[in-house]
Design an enzyme around this catalytic site. Structure first.
Site, mmCIF file in Angstrom:
data_model
loop_
_atom_site.group_PDB
_atom_site.id
_atom_site.type_symbol
_atom_site.label_atom_id
_atom_site.label_comp_id
_atom_site.label_asym_id
_atom_site.label_seq_id
_atom_site.Cartn_x
_atom_site.Cartn_y
_atom_site.Cartn_z
ATOM 1 N N HIS A 78 3.552 93.295 7.532
ATOM 2 C CA HIS A 78 3.962 92.427 8.582
ATOM 3 C C HIS A 78 2.837 91.650 9.168
ATOM 4 O O HIS A 78 1.763 92.104 9.250
ATOM 5 C CB HIS A 78 4.668 93.529 9.861
ATOM 6 C CG HIS A 78 5.499 94.397 9.426
ATOM 7 N ND1 HIS A 78 6.863 94.464 9.867
ATOM 8 C CD2 HIS A 78 5.391 95.621 8.734
ATOM 9 C CE1 HIS A 78 7.350 95.807 9.436
ATOM 10 N NE2 HIS A 78 6.378 96.426 8.407
ATOM 11 N N GLN A 95 8.609 84.013 17.094
ATOM 12 C CA GLN A 95 7.443 84.335 16.109
ATOM 13 C C GLN A 95 6.962 83.402 14.997
ATOM 14 O O GLN A 95 8.139 82.964 14.280
ATOM 15 C CB GLN A 95 7.633 85.739 15.733
ATOM 16 C CG GLN A 95 7.488 86.895 16.779
ATOM 17 C CD GLN A 95 7.772 88.431 16.447
ATOM 18 O OE1 GLN A 95 8.726 88.622 15.561
ATOM 19 N NE2 GLN A 95 6.918 89.192 16.886
ATOM 20 N N LYS A 99 -2.976 98.537 12.252
ATOM 21 C CA LYS A 99 -2.653 97.250 12.506
ATOM 22 C C LYS A 99 -4.005 96.424 12.493
ATOM 23 O O LYS A 99 -4.903 96.875 13.361
ATOM 24 C CB LYS A 99 -1.950 96.980 14.010
ATOM 25 C CG LYS A 99 -1.553 95.450 14.166
ATOM 26 C CD LYS A 99 -0.645 95.682 15.524
ATOM 27 C CE LYS A 99 -1.312 96.443 16.506
ATOM 28 N NZ LYS A 99 -0.516 96.249 17.736
ATOM 29 N N ASP A 122 6.702 84.703 12.163
ATOM 30 C CA ASP A 122 6.740 85.764 11.524
ATOM 31 C C ASP A 122 6.766 85.671 9.918
ATOM 32 O O ASP A 122 7.151 84.841 9.696
ATOM 33 C CB ASP A 122 7.696 86.351 11.932
ATOM 34 C CG ASP A 122 7.759 88.042 12.099
ATOM 35 O OD1 ASP A 122 6.538 88.226 11.545
ATOM 36 O OD2 ASP A 122 8.801 88.906 12.440
#
Length: 671
Positions: free
Chosen positions: A542, A408, A496, A410
């Site tokens: 995140h 990812q 999200k 990330d």
């Protein structure tokens, strides 16, 4: 005098209807045109059959074919029922199970007659013909409520053991309904349905394939035959869909990946990718691009372990929610069986266990917790090109799109509550830059709290509103960006934001996300020292833009049909000779291109130039520089660009300048 119900309509008008009347009666009262066009109804927001009687006063919206989302769902549901009826007419000893509507069609699972065996694709033409006969018969689709025990007994008497088993396990207070097709065939179903089979277009569906499927998705149960179909409102829609499927088959990243020598899969590492040099070059270019974007946005890159103690995952909550998708291994050197060489090692019974990380977030919290963090240090943005492993089911794996090992792009942002909206807004702007660099348009959606979740309602209220405010400040909470809220689809710890890309043939791919998490910092005891000298919990955002490199590369291959932008192409140019007399000049051209930073190869084979052109075009090389004796004498090249009809003859210096500009990543242009 009979009881009257008050039925309110979308235009604000009110109609009084006698008890026992239905939406169909309201449509008829309004006019014959609407009565003919209506196919279903929303009663107090619930999609219902047109002929189902009202329960009392209600808000009514009549559904027609213009309400495409509802109309498609109804049609596909009906196609599935017509498929089941057709199969049982043709093959009477077949048991029916279930068949839902899908994103672009429908399927139905059957338990075929053991004496006959599973269905095959050779059976599909006859089944399609029977389906068209049922549609042409215009059979009324009628809802009926049954007593549970009566229906179980009836199904068992008819040999429909799968239906009987399913009904017996439904909650005691469930309303059991069946739908009749005309006066004969019927099926267990919650509905709703169209008024009759004749409302389906007999030329707007196609059965596509047959596969195996376990009853109730359990490998220990019987194998069924699943027949898939695609269904639409009219033939024009069907034809457009079939054209998209043909185009998608041409763009399949697995096929192109093999043709372009980018990667492969094999059983020794099922679900993981073997990257070849050309494929890994694409990866490296994407990774370098993303590092530049993250460096420019104030992220600090870290690297965290692949293995962490199970107890860490228990504390974070992932082990309780996600254990079946995680790989776990013992933490000690196994006890070796010394009784014989090559004997299997034994793991000590008191061994600690480690889990291979399925995500990076708990490790990033551990990095954040090192030392004392002040509010003055926030926000802290930690990024990682983090390799993760998830034990995806065998049947769910699909090329690069769904793998067991993935990396990812990330990152996690640790910030104060006052900084959340600005950090999310800045991420929206960064994601916008990235997707536009690749030529994608996108929609933004907000996935809201699921039923099973961690955290208080107050925290969820705050987190969801922060996401709304940030998207509004970014100017994306509007129709241009397809803004939509998705109830119940958030993560178990946070709402999200999702970015859904639209590719060259109209498919959508959910890639980037950002989540506002107050749960994990609490569970893992992350804190900072506030202006008041006290400890406070940070908010943890995140976020990812590509999602995973594997999947994003698969999307890019299909979006561009293998013709990647020059800056991403593994081989950006090939210098090919017409005659061997030009070999020396071809080598000089190659050296100058390589010196300018172009990824270039030389083709000096003793083959006809048309053969070379076809071969390199098939490999999706963006530029082919053809040289012969004339080009060698004049210091020129004949430049062929992939997809262009004609070549251009130009001085070598001009060709190098053109290719250098084309090979410059979009974020570096103008520097």
């Amino acid at each position: 005098m009979s009881e009257m119900f008050k039925i309110s309509l979308p235009d604000g008008s009110l109609r009084e209807m006698p008890a026992g009347s239905s939406p169909a009666d309201v449509a008829a009262a309004i006019g014959p045109g609407l009565a003919k066009a209506a196919i279903a109804a929303r009663v107090n927001g619930e999609l219902r059959d047109l002929t189902r009687p009202f329960d009392g006063d209600a808000a009514l919206a009549l559904v027609t074919a213009r309400d495409e989302a509802d109309a498609l769902e109804l049609a596909r549901h009906d196609y599935a029922h017509v498929l089941a009826e057709a199969v049982q007419h043709l093959f009477p000893r077949t048991q029916i199970t279930f068949g839902p509507a899908t994103e672009d069609g429908f399927y139905y699972d059957f338990a075929p007659d053991p004496a006959r065996g599973p269905f095959t694709e050779e059976d599909l033409p006859a089944i399609e013909a029977e389906m068209r006969r049922i549609i042409a018969a215009d059979k009324p689709l009628r809802r009926e409520v049954w007593d549970r025990e009566d229906l179980i007994a009836k199904w068992r008497a008819q040999g429909e053991t799968y239906k009987a088993e399913w009904i017996a396990e439904l909650p005691e207070d469930s309303e059991i309904t069946v739908y009749h097709s005309g006066d004969g065939w019927y099926d267990l179903c919650r509905g709703p349905h169209l008024p009759s089979t004749g409302r389906l277009d007999p030329h707007a569906f196609k059965l596509t394939r047959v596969s195996g499927a376990y009853w109730r998705g359990d490998q220990s149960n019987a194998m069924l035959s699943r027949i898939y179909g695609t269904g639409w409102l009219n033939k024009k829609q069907l034809d457009a869909h079939l054209t998209r499927l043909e185009e998608a088959a041409k763009r399949d990243h697995r096929k192109l990946g093999q043709e372009m020598d980018l990667f492969h899969f094999q059983a020794e590492a099922h679900g993981s990718v073997f990257w070849h040099p050309k494929g890994y070059r694409i990866w490296r270019e994407l990774e370098a691009y993303m590092r530049r974007k993250m460096d420019g946005a104030g992220y600090r890159e870290i690297k965290t372990p692949q293995l962490m103690d199970i107890r860490q995952w228990e504390q974070s909550g992932h082990w309780g929610k996600y254990a079946e998708n995680m790989f776990a291994v013992p933490d000690i050197v196994p006890e070796v069986d010394t009784e014989g060489a090559g004997a299997a090692p034994k793991v000590a019974p008191d061994a600690d266990w480690m889990a291979i990380k399925p995500m990076n977030c708990p490790a990033h919290v551990l990095v954040f917790k090192q030392g004392i963090t002040s509010y003055r240090d926030l926000p802290i943005r930690l990024g990682e090109m983090g390799c993760c492993h998830r034990n995806e089911p065998h049947g769910a794996l699909h090329g690069l799109m769904r793998v067991r090992q993935f990396t990812q792009d990330d990152a996690h942002i640790f910030c104060t509550e006052a900084q959340v909206v600005e950090e999310v807004r800045a991420f929206c702007a960064l994601a916008d830059e990235v997707y536009r660099d690749f030529g994608f348009t996108y929609h933004v959606k907000l996935a809201l709290r699921p039923e099973k979740r961690f955290g208080s309602d107050a925290d969820w209220d705050k987190a969801e509103q922060e996401m709304r405010d940030a998207v509004a400040e970014a100017g994306m909470a509007n129709d241009q960006y397809g803004w939509e809220e998705l109830p119940g689809e958030g993560a178990f710890y946070a709402p999200k934001l999702e970015w859904h890309l639209t590719d060259a043939i109209g498919r959508t791919w959910q890639v980037g996300t950002i989540q506002g998490d107050r749960v994990l910092p609490e569970r893992l005891d992350a804190s900072y020292v506030g202006e008041d000298g006290e400890r406070h919990r940070p908010v943890m955002l995140h976020r990812a833009i590509f999602g995973s490199y594997e999947r994003f590369i698969g999307i890019l291959i299909e979006h561009f049909a293998g013709r990647l932008p020059v800056w991403l192409a593994p081989v950006q140019a090939v210098v090919a000779t017409i005659v061997s007399d030009a070999d020396g000049y071809a080598q000089q051209v190659t050296e100058q291109l390589r010196g300018a930073g172009i990824r270039v190869e030389t083709d000096l084979r003793n083959e006809k130039i048309n053969y070379k052109v076809r071969e390199h075009s098939h490999a999706k090389v963006p530029h082919l520089l053809v040289v012969g004796k004339r080009e060698a004498d004049e210091g020129t090249v004949a430049l062929r660009t992939l997809g262009a009809e004609h070549q251009r003859v130009m001085p070598l210096a001009e060709a190098i300048a053109l290719l250098t500009e084309a090979a410059t990543p979009p974020d570096l242009k103008g520097e």
